[in-house]
Design an enzyme around this catalytic site. Structure first.
Site, PDB file in Angstrom:
ATOM      1  N   SER A  13       0.816  -1.208   0.000  1.00  0.00           N
ATOM      2  CA  SER A  13       0.000   0.000   0.000  1.00  0.00           C
ATOM      3  C   SER A  13       0.855   1.267   0.000  1.00  0.00           C
ATOM      4  O   SER A  13       0.582   2.204  -0.767  1.00  0.00           O
ATOM      5  CB  SER A  13      -0.960  -0.008   1.191  1.00  0.00           C
ATOM      6  OG  SER A  13      -0.248  -0.095   2.416  1.00  0.00           O
ATOM      7  N   TRP A  14       1.888   1.335   0.832  1.00  0.00           N
ATOM      8  CA  TRP A  14       2.677   2.547   0.909  1.00  0.00           C
ATOM      9  C   TRP A  14       3.585   2.696  -0.302  1.00  0.00           C
ATOM     10  O   TRP A  14       3.739   3.792  -0.858  1.00  0.00           O
ATOM     11  CB  TRP A  14       3.464   2.571   2.206  1.00  0.00           C
ATOM     12  CG  TRP A  14       4.185   3.850   2.560  1.00  0.00           C
ATOM     13  CD1 TRP A  14       5.310   3.923   3.326  1.00  0.00           C
ATOM     14  CD2 TRP A  14       3.847   5.216   2.260  1.00  0.00           C
ATOM     15  NE1 TRP A  14       5.697   5.234   3.501  1.00  0.00           N
ATOM     16  CE2 TRP A  14       4.818   6.056   2.853  1.00  0.00           C
ATOM     17  CE3 TRP A  14       2.821   5.808   1.523  1.00  0.00           C
ATOM     18  CZ2 TRP A  14       4.797   7.444   2.740  1.00  0.00           C
ATOM     19  CZ3 TRP A  14       2.792   7.199   1.406  1.00  0.00           C
ATOM     20  CH2 TRP A  14       3.771   7.997   2.004  1.00  0.00           C
ATOM     21  N   LYS A 192       6.942   5.726  16.967  1.00  0.00           N
ATOM     22  CA  LYS A 192       5.515   6.082  16.988  1.00  0.00           C
ATOM     23  C   LYS A 192       4.635   4.861  16.742  1.00  0.00           C
ATOM     24  O   LYS A 192       3.504   4.796  17.240  1.00  0.00           O
ATOM     25  CB  LYS A 192       5.217   7.187  15.974  1.00  0.00           C
ATOM     26  CG  LYS A 192       5.559   6.864  14.522  1.00  0.00           C
ATOM     27  CD  LYS A 192       4.396   6.314  13.739  1.00  0.00           C
ATOM     28  CE  LYS A 192       4.811   5.950  12.328  1.00  0.00           C
ATOM     29  NZ  LYS A 192       3.686   5.477  11.510  1.00  0.00           N
ATOM     30  N   ARG A 256      -2.277   0.567  10.958  1.00  0.00           N
ATOM     31  CA  ARG A 256      -2.186  -0.876  11.204  1.00  0.00           C
ATOM     32  C   ARG A 256      -1.746  -1.179  12.625  1.00  0.00           C
ATOM     33  O   ARG A 256      -2.226  -2.122  13.248  1.00  0.00           O
ATOM     34  CB  ARG A 256      -1.214  -1.498  10.189  1.00  0.00           C
ATOM     35  CG  ARG A 256      -1.715  -1.448   8.766  1.00  0.00           C
ATOM     36  CD  ARG A 256      -0.657  -1.813   7.764  1.00  0.00           C
ATOM     37  NE  ARG A 256       0.364  -0.765   7.663  1.00  0.00           N
ATOM     38  CZ  ARG A 256       1.334  -0.747   6.760  1.00  0.00           C
ATOM     39  NH1 ARG A 256       1.442  -1.731   5.902  1.00  0.00           N
ATOM     40  NH2 ARG A 256       2.216   0.233   6.720  1.00  0.00           N
TER      41      ARG A 256
END
Length: 336
Positions: A13-14, A192, A256
């Site tokens: 996806s990225w 993060k 996710r």
């Protein structure tokens, strides 16, 4: 004018989304992936139904031949799972153009070495640090694929190379800023994900927004502590790659890591949560390597340690919460 010839390694996806960003910015893009049917669909139908259903992609080449993708590429973007990056990239070293700038989209720390992804890329492809850039910010792939406006940070120790990459991915909905603090930008992107896991666990357990805000805020303290210990710049943590990405990843259901943490908070095992999430959640594996890195530098990271204990050592989410709240009282200072 057309932008530079670009290869994007990784058709998830990225990777596909960033290939779209660069094609929309005017670059001549070739996307590389292992799935022959998916690659054919991207090239012939301008779709990636597996990862980005209903998104119409701009025209771009796509191939399963990595050497062909890298031929003539001035910019090489790496968007593959962080824990397989080294073994995937090493065989491609000989096909890299001698002046290529390599851009890491990966957000993690390598398990076997505790190295950041830019370090892994530099070693695996045998390129100097000044030709390795990293991209990080509040960049949820599905929102960008819908061409919703966002900003990002392109970090590189060489200001001119950072500028080249920033210009190559700048378009009407994607605004890059440049930065020389590769260490800080990369650590923000890696840690993060772990904080997002903790937020998801808390929300899955039924805790509300006070708890969420607490975990996010104290999570930023952990990221800043580790970054400062490794020589990062303080202002990076309040910027797009720091607070910006942290808020997006911890708050969005598209994250996710947040989703997986929520499943764990609802009582699923890690294996069940991984299956329910269906895609790579980098924070699961990186949590252990980030904690090891922190311990090597004497940095206290209790939220990260709690996530590792829940995911890999059998601690319950309730026990993690009690352990965090029972810690000795102290100043709010980052240094404490």
């Amino acid at each position: 004018m057309r932008g530079p010839t670009t290869a994007v390694l990784g058709s998830g996806s990225w990777g596909t989304t960033f290939a779209m960003v660069m094609a929309d910015a005017g670059c001549d893009v070739t996307l590389w992936g292992r799935d022959e049917a998916l690659v054919r669909q991207v090239a012939e139908e301008r779709r990636n139904s597996k990862y980005l259903p209903d998104v119409e992609l701009p025209a771009m080449a796509a191939t399963t031949d990595a050497a062909a993708a890298l031929a003539g590429a001035r910019i090489v973007v790496v968007a593959i799972p962080s824990q397989v990056a080294r073994r995937t990239l090493e065989p491609l070293r000989e096909h890299l153009e001698p002046d290529a700038i390599v851009v890491s989209l990966m957000k993690g720390v390598e398990l076997s070495t505790d190295k950041r992804m830019s370090q892994v890329v530099a070693e695996a492809l045998d390129v100097p640090d000044e030709r390795v850039a990293v991209v990080s910010g509040p960049n949820l792939a599905k929102e960008i694929a819908a061409r919703q406006p966002t900003a990002t940070v392109v970090a590189c120790s060489d200001a001119e190379n950072a500028r080249v990459v920033a210009e190559a991915c700048s378009n009407s909905y994607f605004r890059p800023y440049t930065n020389s603090d590769v260490v800080g930008v990369e650590l923000c992107g890696a840690v993060k994900n772990i904080i997002a896991l903790a937020v998801g666990m808390a929300q899955g357990s039924g805790f509300g927004w006070n708890t969420t805000a607490t975990v996010i805020t104290r999570g930023l303290v952990e990221i800043t502590r580790l970054g400062r210990a490794l020589g990062a710049e303080q202002e990076t943590f309040a910027g797009l790659a720091g607070m910006g990405d942290l808020v997006a990843t911890c708050a969005s259901p598209l994250s996710r890591n947040h989703s997986l943490g929520k499943y764990v908070g609802q009582g699923m095992s890690l294996e069940e949560a991984l299956e329910a999430t269906g895609t790579t959640a980098e924070g699961v594996k990186s949590s252990r390597s980030v904690l090891e890195l922190a311990q090597q530098h004497g940095v206290d990271m209790p939220i990260t340690a709690g996530v590792v204990a829940v995911l890999h050592e059998g601690l319950s989410v309730d026990e993690m919460a009690r352990a965090l709240l029972s810690r000795p009282q102290k100043s709010e200072s980052i240094a404490d």
